[in-house]
Design a protein around this motif. Sequence first.
Motif, PDB file in Angstrom:
ATOM      1  N   HIS A 122      34.234  43.960  41.170  1.00  0.00           N
ATOM      2  CA  HIS A 122      34.666  42.572  39.969  1.00  0.00           C
ATOM      3  C   HIS A 122      35.126  43.277  38.686  1.00  0.00           C
ATOM      4  O   HIS A 122      35.374  44.538  38.665  1.00  0.00           O
ATOM      5  N   PHE A 123      35.717  42.005  38.514  1.00  0.00           N
ATOM      6  CA  PHE A 123      37.468  42.944  37.523  1.00  0.00           C
ATOM      7  C   PHE A 123      37.146  41.475  36.127  1.00  0.00           C
ATOM      8  O   PHE A 123      36.934  40.646  36.393  1.00  0.00           O
ATOM      9  N   THR A 124      37.735  42.605  35.124  1.00  0.00           N
ATOM     10  CA  THR A 124      37.621  41.989  33.630  1.00  0.00           C
ATOM     11  C   THR A 124      39.146  42.051  33.213  1.00  0.00           C
ATOM     12  O   THR A 124      39.303  40.949  31.997  1.00  0.00           O
ATOM     13  N   ASP A 125      40.059  42.191  34.489  1.00  0.00           N
ATOM     14  CA  ASP A 125      41.430  41.470  33.525  1.00  0.00           C
ATOM     15  C   ASP A 125      42.184  41.876  35.319  1.00  0.00           C
ATOM     16  O   ASP A 125      42.016  41.936  35.932  1.00  0.00           O
ATOM     17  N   ALA A 126      43.395  41.005  34.918  1.00  0.00           N
ATOM     18  CA  ALA A 126      44.260  40.585  36.452  1.00  0.00           C
ATOM     19  C   ALA A 126      44.782  41.512  36.643  1.00  0.00           C
ATOM     20  O   ALA A 126      44.751  41.868  37.580  1.00  0.00           O
ATOM     21  N   LYS A 130      44.738  42.140  40.731  1.00  0.00           N
ATOM     22  CA  LYS A 130      45.504  41.859  42.044  1.00  0.00           C
ATOM     23  C   LYS A 130      45.919  43.298  42.282  1.00  0.00           C
ATOM     24  O   LYS A 130      46.245  43.100  43.913  1.00  0.00           O
ATOM     25  N   ALA A 131      45.778  44.885  41.621  1.00  0.00           N
ATOM     26  CA  ALA A 131      45.705  46.113  41.953  1.00  0.00           C
ATOM     27  C   ALA A 131      44.688  46.102  43.763  1.00  0.00           C
ATOM     28  O   ALA A 131      44.646  46.357  44.547  1.00  0.00           O
ATOM     29  N   TYR A 132      43.449  45.947  43.343  1.00  0.00           N
ATOM     30  CA  TYR A 132      42.036  45.396  44.485  1.00  0.00           C
ATOM     31  C   TYR A 132      42.885  44.747  45.767  1.00  0.00           C
ATOM     32  O   TYR A 132      42.017  45.238  46.459  1.00  0.00           O
ATOM     33  N   LEU A 133      43.355  43.956  45.485  1.00  0.00           N
ATOM     34  CA  LEU A 133      44.143  43.067  46.491  1.00  0.00           C
ATOM     35  C   LEU A 133      44.646  43.673  47.523  1.00  0.00           C
ATOM     36  O   LEU A 133      44.596  43.674  49.186  1.00  0.00           O
ATOM     37  N   ALA A 134      45.354  45.074  47.168  1.00  0.00           N
ATOM     38  CA  ALA A 134      46.355  45.543  47.804  1.00  0.00           C
ATOM     39  C   ALA A 134      45.480  46.417  48.985  1.00  0.00           C
ATOM     40  O   ALA A 134      46.417  46.230  49.895  1.00  0.00           O
ATOM     41  N   GLY A 135      44.397  46.657  48.930  1.00  0.00           N
ATOM     42  CA  GLY A 135      43.581  47.071  50.098  1.00  0.00           C
ATOM     43  C   GLY A 135      43.104  46.573  51.356  1.00  0.00           C
ATOM     44  O   GLY A 135      42.222  47.065  52.046  1.00  0.00           O
ATOM     45  N   ILE A 166      44.129  34.039  40.891  1.00  0.00           N
ATOM     46  CA  ILE A 166      43.537  35.448  39.819  1.00  0.00           C
ATOM     47  C   ILE A 166      44.213  35.376  38.299  1.00  0.00           C
ATOM     48  O   ILE A 166      43.424  34.898  37.071  1.00  0.00           O
ATOM     49  N   ASP A 167      44.839  34.556  38.190  1.00  0.00           N
ATOM     50  CA  ASP A 167      45.868  35.002  36.906  1.00  0.00           C
ATOM     51  C   ASP A 167      45.896  33.283  36.142  1.00  0.00           C
ATOM     52  O   ASP A 167      45.097  32.835  35.307  1.00  0.00           O
ATOM     53  N   ASP A 168      44.755  32.135  37.128  1.00  0.00           N
ATOM     54  CA  ASP A 168      44.504  31.084  37.014  1.00  0.00           C
ATOM     55  C   ASP A 168      43.117  31.533  36.056  1.00  0.00           C
ATOM     56  O   ASP A 168      42.897  30.657  35.542  1.00  0.00           O
ATOM     57  N   MET A 169      42.288  31.865  37.084  1.00  0.00           N
ATOM     58  CA  MET A 169      41.241  32.475  36.410  1.00  0.00           C
ATOM     59  C   MET A 169      40.873  32.855  34.810  1.00  0.00           C
ATOM     60  O   MET A 169      40.446  33.076  34.284  1.00  0.00           O
ATOM     61  N   PHE A 170      41.735  33.583  35.200  1.00  0.00           N
ATOM     62  CA  PHE A 170      42.030  34.551  33.591  1.00  0.00           C
ATOM     63  C   PHE A 170      42.596  34.094  32.480  1.00  0.00           C
ATOM     64  O   PHE A 170      42.460  33.914  31.318  1.00  0.00           O
ATOM     65  N   ALA A 171      43.024  32.988  32.477  1.00  0.00           N
ATOM     66  CA  ALA A 171      44.093  32.016  32.315  1.00  0.00           C
ATOM     67  C   ALA A 171      43.194  30.915  31.560  1.00  0.00           C
ATOM     68  O   ALA A 171      43.423  29.896  30.383  1.00  0.00           O
TER      69      ALA A 171
END
Length: 421
Positions: A122-126, A130-135, A166-171
């Motif tokens: 669960h994230f409040t910033d992009a 994105k860092a979470y996606l790595a794993g 992710i970028d779209d959603m935070f944008a």
Amino acid sequence: MNILILGGGGREHALAWAVMQNPKCDKLIVAPGNAGIALIAECARLDIEDGGAVAEFAGENNIDLIVVGPEAPLAAGVADDLRGAGFLVFGPSAAAARLEASKAFTKEICAAVGAPTAGYGHFTDAASAKAYLAGQSMPIVVKADGLAAGKGVIIAETLTEAEATIDDMFAGAFGGAGAEVVIEEFMQGEEASFFVLVDGADVLPIGTAQDHKRVGDGDTGPNTGGMGAYSPAPVLDEATAQKALDEIVKPTMAEMARRGTPYQGVLYAGLMIQDGQPRLVEYNVRFGDPECQVLMMRLGAQAMDLMHACAEGRLAEAKVNWADDHAMTVVLAATGYPGAYKKGTRIGGLEALPETSSQMMFHAGTTSTDGQTVATGGRVLNATARGATLQEARDRAYDLARSVDWPEGFYRKDIGWRALS
Ligand code: AMP
Ligand code: GLY
């Protein structure tokens, strides 16, 4: 009893149709309703997200029970306002409606009670999303946290697609709904919907269904609100349904009560089932649309008694009289849906349709202009039927669909294919 139903889609037409069959219903008003609902009940213009306005209207009309159809008024606290004004309401508080209004909230509750569901972050910033996606492995599911009219879920096949989402959603692609993002493991299996009534304490199953979300035959093309549905869902057999109750639904409801926000109304659990094991995809705090149409077709008049018992906290003594039957609904949509489509096209042939206790054309997006029914939405009509077998229900539903004269509309030809093959 005088009953007020809030909403104006196929779901609310089906609810109104079931309620009207119950001799205990003296008067039924639906706000705002639609052209089909107007044939069986009084329709009222009312801002259904304004609890004060609804309470005033309900008082003027001596309403005994208010049934809230869609999620938006529930999330806006309309059920709280109405209960505060002394009305009997079928539908959860805003605090309990968070089970639909916030995906992160639902994931947190599932984690707290150990309910099987997809792993998530669960994230409040992009950057941290994105860092979470790595794993993670692909595909992966990226969700806007809030209500996004069914559009805030993207299944990303590649890392690039997930990052762009992710970028779209935070944008702000989904407005405020995307200010927080949930990233989930992609679950394999077959989806089905499980419907229960909850009165704060007791949980009463009222049926299962499966819908078809893709717009095209063979489950192809973009996602929609649902192009058809059938009940029961063969994949949700008794053992699997019992597991869903014991491992997911009941623990969630107990936790909501423990936190001081007991749930009251219909709870719709979207499940992913693999090898007889259900996992939670999402909760909705309302009936599904078009799933409600097949549930009402099967439950008939008793639906009103069940919703009344639920609102009064009497589910412990309530019983569902099950018939060994099947129902199907086929959605007629405007050409172009779920993309751009024409509004205001004329629909013919509706007057001649048979409307019986086992065959009904529910209206989803219609209005009446100069005595003519015209389409006002993407999903416009729901050809709905019941039968001793799913095949019989299907034949009757498609007979209805074929009898409509609407050149600007279309429908899928293969609703129920999985259950029938
Ligand atoms: P939701 O709005 O959460 O129901 O998501 C819409 C649809 O996306 C669901 O009905 C599923 O078909 C799909 N979906 C959502 N989450 C997952 C998941 N974790 N794994 C696989 N499919 C999913
Ligand atoms: N048919 C899916 C829904 O109502 O959310």
